[in-house]
Design an enzyme around this catalytic site. Sequence first.
Site, PDB file in Angstrom:
ATOM      1  N   GLY A 154      35.814  65.132  30.136  1.00  0.00           N
ATOM      2  CA  GLY A 154      36.250  65.666  31.427  1.00  0.00           C
ATOM      3  C   GLY A 154      35.402  65.214  32.591  1.00  0.00           C
TER       4      GLY A 154
ATOM      5  CG  LEU B 169      40.820  64.570  29.863  1.00  0.00           C
ATOM      6  CD1 LEU B 169      41.384  63.502  30.772  1.00  0.00           C
ATOM      7  CD2 LEU B 169      40.317  65.760  30.666  1.00  0.00           C
ATOM      8  CG  ASP B 170      38.068  62.082  28.790  1.00  0.00           C
ATOM      9  OD1 ASP B 170      38.595  61.066  29.275  1.00  0.00           O
ATOM     10  OD2 ASP B 170      37.474  62.935  29.468  1.00  0.00           O
ATOM     11  CB  ALA B 171      41.217  63.289  22.757  1.00  0.00           C
TER      12      ALA B 171
END
Lengths: 285, 285, 285, 285
Positions: free
Chosen positions: D202, D228-230
């Site tokens: 994040g 998100l960001d995964a």
Amino acid sequence: MSKTAKLLLHCPDRPGILAEVTDFITVNKGNIVYLDQYVDHVENIFFMRIEWELAQFLVPQEKIHDYFATLYAQKYQMDFRLYFSDVKPRMAIFVSKMSHCLYDLLARYTAGEWQVEIPLIISNHPDLQHVAERFDIPFHLFPITKENKAEQEQRELELLAEQGVNFIVLARYMQVVSDQLIEAYPNRIINIHHSFLPAFVGAKPYHAAFQRGVKIIGATSHYVTNELDAGPIIEQDVVRITHKDTVEDLVNKGKDLEKIVLSRAVQKHIDRKILAYKNKTVIFS
Amino acid sequence: MSKTAKLLLHCPDRPGILAEVTDFITVNKGNIVYLDQYVDHVENIFFMRIEWELAQFLVPQEKIHDYFATLYAQKYQMDFRLYFSDVKPRMAIFVSKMSHCLYDLLARYTAGEWQVEIPLIISNHPDLQHVAERFDIPFHLFPITKENKAEQEQRELELLAEQGVNFIVLARYMQVVSDQLIEAYPNRIINIHHSFLPAFVGAKPYHAAFQRGVKIIGATSHYVTNELDAGPIIEQDVVRITHKDTVEDLVNKGKDLEKIVLSRAVQKHIDRKILAYKNKTVIFS
Amino acid sequence: MSKTAKLLLHCPDRPGILAEVTDFITVNKGNIVYLDQYVDHVENIFFMRIEWELAQFLVPQEKIHDYFATLYAQKYQMDFRLYFSDVKPRMAIFVSKMSHCLYDLLARYTAGEWQVEIPLIISNHPDLQHVAERFDIPFHLFPITKENKAEQEQRELELLAEQGVNFIVLARYMQVVSDQLIEAYPNRIINIHHSFLPAFVGAKPYHAAFQRGVKIIGATSHYVTNELDAGPIIEQDVVRITHKDTVEDLVNKGKDLEKIVLSRAVQKHIDRKILAYKNKTVIFS
Amino acid sequence: MSKTAKLLLHCPDRPGILAEVTDFITVNKGNIVYLDQYVDHVENIFFMRIEWELAQFLVPQEKIHDYFATLYAQKYQMDFRLYFSDVKPRMAIFVSKMSHCLYDLLARYTAGEWQVEIPLIISNHPDLQHVAERFDIPFHLFPITKENKAEQEQRELELLAEQGVNFIVLARYMQVVSDQLIEAYPNRIINIHHSFLPAFVGAKPYHAAFQRGVKIIGATSHYVTNELDAGPIIEQDVVRITHKDTVEDLVNKGKDLEKIVLSRAVQKHIDRKILAYKNKTVIFS
């Protein structure tokens, strides 16, 4: 942050130096914002970098050098340099044909990351003129042959003097610079060598690394001295390779190392964080 | 080297602290052999570690603490600790079933690398008793169940007190230690967590790293606090992995990281190079 | 995992080798559990490591070598080696006075991490006898002088032969081994050199690194050849240092590198992951 | 090098796949210049990347896909992609206000390091228009608000389609891209996240790293997925920090990581070296 003075010094170690220097600044209402010191117990040398805000400082900026020289430098046999945060050093870049280091330097400069002026780029080949133009930096071509080398370097020196250049960055400049240039800029010419020095001194280090079968390659930034690739080392870094990497792979992996290692060295130089002593550097934190 | 005193302190930053402390030592004929300081400009805290030879020091060793507390600590609201080089800290090791960290600690200890005493090893499993015996260190077995945990830890605490233990190293001890132990040894229990914290807190971090498909794994040594894997970090390191590595490969690569990262932390603790402040550490050079 | 065969080979690259070798195994009902290959396009050499389960394999274990030699090795001018997973190699350790590498090797061995036998430790000094005893490994002392060197090495060779030793690990053995030993164990003597080769060949590399003022130091494990510190490199690693590090600091930081780099090389050798070719190594994944 | 075909595939592992695929190429007179394969023994999946010269290949280039699909892909339930070395992928760059990644991408592009076309740069801010102009790349401004986001992304998608864009690089683009964009470019949007994922997912990861007191920071390039960001991680790298580093220092040190880690990922993507599978990547050598 308000305007600061940065003082770098070294001298034979004796008790009380640190206390006396910090006292000088504190008593005169300088607010110390940075202090790093180091004693080389082998050589018995005291090294120090101190930075303080000038806003309330009682000694006028133009007299600090004189006061400090008179009050402390003589007493302690100090070698010292004094810089002010509002004076930007002027840096010349020397290049040949490879662009990766040049782009990295100019990208940082253009983004405003560095407190520096870059009044000119010098090259022995025309290949990178278009890069200089993209970034609006004057580009000066000085083709070098065995015959004209001394003369061309003399003209370069004149140009550098005219432009008030304080230090030089050899950004993969593929020429050995001669003694007259080195003596004009002692410990003020930063080179990037594309090996983990002292391994693979001289030409074609990636070929040599490939031949030797090393498992890690490196890059080294250093100040240029009269002895090839033997000046004080500023910064090094490495990257892992395998038997699968060709010479071309080493060249490509090395490029990223070279530009980062060179830029780190330039940044430390601009920030006045380096003190060269004999053939080594003290890198303040 | 002759006997030295080591002083670690922190306090609200004010002008003159450094000059005053170094002056105290110099004036009293202490020869400063080490000085490192740092100012946290966000929190406005001054941190310092200073070490000096006691051979000619005018203040008797047993009175230094008192003098310093009276003359400086009150004035500057300092939190300080004073150590002497001839006093070896006493360290307990807690283990479970994996031997790699234990061997690494004992090999260094036996080779005389560390100024430390290891009077005992505590374990919740009998598996590593043979290692303790190889190195002639008393081994104490405290099997832990949910029911007996509080009682067993109480007995451990008594044993630690009896043995004059100053700090504890959890060398892959597979039990969460409870608050009573932590409170008895605040910032004096060093744990090794087998991940790059704060990634993969808790159990089975190599499995979690494998699931997530990371390209680098790590290990983290930290002081134990009440919150799991959230105490002040002392040291971290990493190693590159690839998609070819199985969970078992990660475990094996991780072992080397764990033992080196743990031993570096223990060494810094023994050398009095760590100052924990809030949830972070200042690691002196 | 059931019993496996491991085949390492190299030969001039030609189309079809890979297909033919994998076909040989598949057709004879061998289950391939590992395959890694690499083509050196400069030398035009094909390298391969393949491992398969023998449970259902139609060719009897004792005939595989003969079949493979007859059917493929001649045709493709292959140089190949065949190993079986149930045969543990026998490893001798040579040491002198420093214990860190020895402890690291023995800790792994005792913990059962390696498929290897260690029937003996040889030393030219008595200092580490106590370590051998802690781990119940026979320790043989062969003091070396200029006069007795050839004779002592001859006796060592006899002992190594008697004990069925397959390869030798020089764990900071501070003697140059002579040609007769090297020829008896070609590419089967693993040394750890305490520098980032080819920088700082020979004696006292940490002193040399300190003098040169490098910012990173390294360690290199390699097979021993007739030329000092010039054999095929197996593994290297580095650690960052600063101007504050003394020679003693380099020695201490270097110890951790040395033991890890040596143990990684030994592990790869035991796992049959190394193929030495000319003066380089192919390290299979 | 002459024109080549690059084939990436994965399928359930069964004996004979490797032999059959290499046989198909060899029999049809294709010269194999690269082969890397890997078996995930947990999921029992076979992964392979193979590249061969087309000069003598008997199957016409335009029919290879069809032949391979018919002869092998069905039989082995393969998922495969076929690329040709003379087809350059087209890449769009999305930026916001920070220039370091953009400069790094464009410097490589302009120097001819990459086999790629960059027909356009898209931004939600006008700040970097001057960079696009320096490198003569069309710059398209799409300011994003909560209200217009869906509509602006729709227009971006149309522009990307018009320009024949194959993949997207988010070079510190400070907007979460929405599902419609992700679905249009599955595993073809490369993001750089300025932390060592999964730590500090994040916003403001450097602030979070500073708060946590980590000793190492990192950067992660990954394919963008709905979470998100995964998404699947392509590449990560780290750099050591100390307690002396401020948040601003982390930002500056991180910039070098970000640009190098992003460019490595882009290079691997362009070279067709990445095979995303579930939430991980296989990175061929």
